[in-house]
Design a protein around this motif. Structure first.
Motif, PDB file in Angstrom:
ATOM      1  N   SER A  31     -23.210  -4.696  -8.794  1.00  0.00           N
ATOM      2  CA  SER A  31     -24.089  -5.805  -8.181  1.00  0.00           C
ATOM      3  C   SER A  31     -23.672  -6.314  -6.634  1.00  0.00           C
ATOM      4  N   LEU A  32     -24.334  -6.952  -6.032  1.00  0.00           N
ATOM      5  CA  LEU A  32     -24.108  -7.613  -4.820  1.00  0.00           C
ATOM      6  C   LEU A  32     -22.586  -8.316  -4.714  1.00  0.00           C
ATOM      7  N   LEU A  33     -22.748  -9.255  -5.603  1.00  0.00           N
ATOM      8  CA  LEU A  33     -21.461 -10.026  -5.592  1.00  0.00           C
ATOM      9  C   LEU A  33     -20.211  -9.203  -6.246  1.00  0.00           C
ATOM     10  N   ASP A  34     -20.479  -8.219  -6.977  1.00  0.00           N
ATOM     11  CA  ASP A  34     -19.315  -7.266  -7.295  1.00  0.00           C
ATOM     12  C   ASP A  34     -19.073  -6.803  -5.998  1.00  0.00           C
ATOM     13  N   MET A  35     -19.875  -6.297  -5.189  1.00  0.00           N
ATOM     14  CA  MET A  35     -19.566  -5.459  -3.959  1.00  0.00           C
ATOM     15  C   MET A  35     -18.872  -6.600  -2.901  1.00  0.00           C
ATOM     16  N   THR A  36     -19.282  -7.851  -2.643  1.00  0.00           N
ATOM     17  CA  THR A  36     -18.869  -8.671  -1.374  1.00  0.00           C
ATOM     18  C   THR A  36     -17.746  -9.695  -2.258  1.00  0.00           C
ATOM     19  N   HIS A  37     -17.448  -9.602  -3.367  1.00  0.00           N
ATOM     20  CA  HIS A  37     -16.455 -10.714  -3.953  1.00  0.00           C
ATOM     21  C   HIS A  37     -15.304  -9.963  -4.343  1.00  0.00           C
ATOM     22  N   GLY A  38     -15.211  -8.798  -4.273  1.00  0.00           N
ATOM     23  CA  GLY A  38     -13.925  -8.188  -4.914  1.00  0.00           C
ATOM     24  C   GLY A  38     -12.729  -8.477  -4.284  1.00  0.00           C
ATOM     25  N   GLY A  39     -12.658  -9.263  -3.235  1.00  0.00           N
ATOM     26  CA  GLY A  39     -11.343  -9.753  -2.631  1.00  0.00           C
ATOM     27  C   GLY A  39     -10.609  -8.586  -1.877  1.00  0.00           C
ATOM     28  N   LYS A  40      -9.126  -8.871  -1.814  1.00  0.00           N
ATOM     29  CA  LYS A  40      -8.294  -8.015  -1.215  1.00  0.00           C
ATOM     30  C   LYS A  40      -8.329  -6.694  -1.787  1.00  0.00           C
ATOM     31  N   GLY A  42     -10.318  -5.129  -3.910  1.00  0.00           N
ATOM     32  CA  GLY A  42     -11.705  -4.922  -4.572  1.00  0.00           C
ATOM     33  C   GLY A  42     -11.919  -3.522  -4.898  1.00  0.00           C
ATOM     34  N   PRO A  43     -13.155  -3.209  -5.300  1.00  0.00           N
ATOM     35  CA  PRO A  43     -13.352  -1.752  -5.896  1.00  0.00           C
ATOM     36  C   PRO A  43     -13.557  -0.874  -4.603  1.00  0.00           C
ATOM     37  N   LEU A  44     -14.081  -1.443  -3.794  1.00  0.00           N
ATOM     38  CA  LEU A  44     -14.739  -0.728  -2.246  1.00  0.00           C
ATOM     39  C   LEU A  44     -13.688  -0.416  -1.433  1.00  0.00           C
ATOM     40  N   LYS A  45     -13.640   0.592  -0.692  1.00  0.00           N
ATOM     41  CA  LYS A  45     -12.870   0.776   0.465  1.00  0.00           C
ATOM     42  C   LYS A  45     -13.590   0.888   1.798  1.00  0.00           C
ATOM     43  N   ALA A  46     -14.797   1.002   1.636  1.00  0.00           N
ATOM     44  CA  ALA A  46     -15.845   1.030   2.959  1.00  0.00           C
ATOM     45  C   ALA A  46     -17.029   0.405   2.552  1.00  0.00           C
ATOM     46  N   MET A  47     -17.963  -0.037   3.449  1.00  0.00           N
ATOM     47  CA  MET A  47     -19.335  -0.467   3.284  1.00  0.00           C
ATOM     48  C   MET A  47     -19.922  -0.220   4.671  1.00  0.00           C
ATOM     49  N   PHE A  48     -21.311  -0.060   4.093  1.00  0.00           N
ATOM     50  CA  PHE A  48     -22.134   0.234   5.476  1.00  0.00           C
ATOM     51  C   PHE A  48     -23.386  -0.857   5.084  1.00  0.00           C
ATOM     52  N   GLU A  62     -15.114 -17.762   1.632  1.00  0.00           N
ATOM     53  CA  GLU A  62     -13.936 -17.271   1.932  1.00  0.00           C
ATOM     54  C   GLU A  62     -13.677 -16.020   1.123  1.00  0.00           C
ATOM     55  N   LYS A  63     -14.172 -15.985  -0.060  1.00  0.00           N
ATOM     56  CA  LYS A  63     -14.246 -14.748  -0.735  1.00  0.00           C
ATOM     57  C   LYS A  63     -14.739 -13.619  -0.055  1.00  0.00           C
ATOM     58  N   VAL A  64     -15.872 -13.660   0.416  1.00  0.00           N
ATOM     59  CA  VAL A  64     -16.645 -12.729   1.235  1.00  0.00           C
ATOM     60  C   VAL A  64     -15.988 -12.167   2.148  1.00  0.00           C
ATOM     61  N   ARG A  65     -15.322 -13.206   3.238  1.00  0.00           N
ATOM     62  CA  ARG A  65     -14.673 -12.779   4.223  1.00  0.00           C
ATOM     63  C   ARG A  65     -13.395 -11.850   3.877  1.00  0.00           C
ATOM     64  N   GLU A  66     -12.770 -12.625   2.854  1.00  0.00           N
ATOM     65  CA  GLU A  66     -11.716 -11.832   2.371  1.00  0.00           C
ATOM     66  C   GLU A  66     -11.681 -10.480   2.186  1.00  0.00           C
ATOM     67  N   ASN A  69     -12.930  -8.232   5.472  1.00  0.00           N
ATOM     68  CA  ASN A  69     -11.498  -8.222   6.186  1.00  0.00           C
ATOM     69  C   ASN A  69     -10.792  -7.091   5.745  1.00  0.00           C
ATOM     70  N   ASN A  70     -10.640  -6.968   4.422  1.00  0.00           N
ATOM     71  CA  ASN A  70      -9.712  -5.868   3.817  1.00  0.00           C
ATOM     72  C   ASN A  70     -10.160  -4.638   3.617  1.00  0.00           C
ATOM     73  N   LEU A  71     -11.583  -4.332   3.741  1.00  0.00           N
ATOM     74  CA  LEU A  71     -12.028  -2.992   3.682  1.00  0.00           C
ATOM     75  C   LEU A  71     -11.485  -2.073   4.703  1.00  0.00           C
TER      76      LEU A  71
END
Length: 333
Positions: A31-40, A42-48, A62-66, A69-71
């Protein structure tokens, strides 16, 4: 998949795998929040990210930016340098609606054509050109000759769009899905004569209180929303002098009774704090909101209201509980 076709349905999976000539996972995506709120971690390494601004529009910023920024790699395609684009490793300049051919589906299910009034500005490319070029470089050529061919594939794979082709859409004010085939006129009213499931189903419902009630520390209930003169995160609307003339800053509507108790005057700069952060904005004292409640909008990056919002979500739809959280107000120092 498009047209409400479940990913874990084998028939749908086989249909799309055959059309796209790839093996597709039977597991639903994040889901959107699962993608953008994974934190440092999180499950994703890259995003487009195309045409979205989660660094301002998502809750708990703050969680989104974290997360962003860590992708390892973040690519953003947009027509302006948004808050999200500023965090990207690569920004791809996209063409606006006035520079491309295609379709939009609006909230009444109406599909309408758009046509270019001007060619794309220097260095900008249409969404389809960007996606096809990226796919080519990733060894998955998507050689569509025109946006009309893309729409033909949509009609072939998404049943509710089955009768929608550019030659039909060019001739009026569009068509409303479901539009099952070329002879179908579209559907102005859903469930006009019957429900899709047969009989209507009534489900008893009870009130569910907010996830974060007010208390002594955070005694006011913040409600967030929109105003007439700005749109979403202001990416486009805040470029318009006329709209900015009408609404050029975030205002916090607060009841006179609450303002008097807090010794806050109309037009005064205040600080609003939740358990997740603090923002500054201008007080708009009046009677538009009831006592105990304050209201503001999320259009302004200078006052990123979603920094304060809670991360709770609906258990079925996964929709964030944007609209309500507990806050306190003080005069700005």
């Amino acid at each position: 998949y498009p047209s409400y076709q479940a990913v874990n349905n084998q028939d749908f999976q086989e249909k799309f795998s055959k059309a796209w000539k790839v093996e597709l996972s039977p597991e639903p995506g994040l889901s959107l929040l699962d993608m953008t709120h994974g934190g440092k971690n999180g499950p994703l390494k890259a995003m487009f990210i195309m045409g979205e601004n989660p660094a301002l529009s998502d809750p708990v910023l703050e969680k989104v930016r974290e997360t962003l920024n860590n992708l390892e790699f973040l690519v953003v395609a947009d027509i302006f340098l948004t808050d999200t684009a500023r965090l990207a490793d690569v920004v791809l300049p996209a063409a606006s609606f006035a520079e491309k051919t295609g379709t939009f589906t609006n909230s009444e299910r109406r599909v309408q054509m758009v046509r270019p009034a001007i060619p794309p500005l220097a260095g900008c490319r249409t969404d389809s050109d960007i996606i096809m070029e990226l796919a080519r470089r990733l060894d998955y050529p998507m050689d569509y000759e025109s946006p009309a061919e893309v729409m033909e594939e949509i009609a072939m794979l998404a049943p509710v769009y089955g009768g929608m082709y550019h030659d039909r859409l060019e001739k009026g004010w569009g068509l409303q899905w479901p539009c099952w085939d070329r002879g179908h006129p579209g559907t102005p009213f859903l469930h006009k004569y019957y429900f899709t499931r047969g009989h209507g189903r009534f489900v008893p419902s009870s009130h569910q209180p907010p996830s974060e009630p007010v208390d002594e520390q955070y005694p006011l209930l913040l409600i967030t929303g929109r105003i007439y003169h700005q749109y979403h995160t202001g990416t486009m609307s805040r470029k318009c002098p006329t709209l900015n003339r009408e609404a050029d800053e975030a205002l916090l509507q607060i009841n006179r009774h609450d303002a008097e108790g807090l010794k806050i005057k109309n037009g005064e700069m205040v600080e609003m704090t939740s358990r997740r952060g603090t923002i500054r904005l201008t007080a708009d004292v009046g009677s538009e909101v009831p006592a105990g409640t304050v209201y503001t909008t999320f259009h302004y990056s200078e006052a990123p209201i979603n920094l304060l919002c809670i991360g709770a979500r609906d258990p079925l739809a996964n929709c964030p509980e944007y609209k309500i959280c507990a806050v306190k107000i003080t005069a700005a120092k």
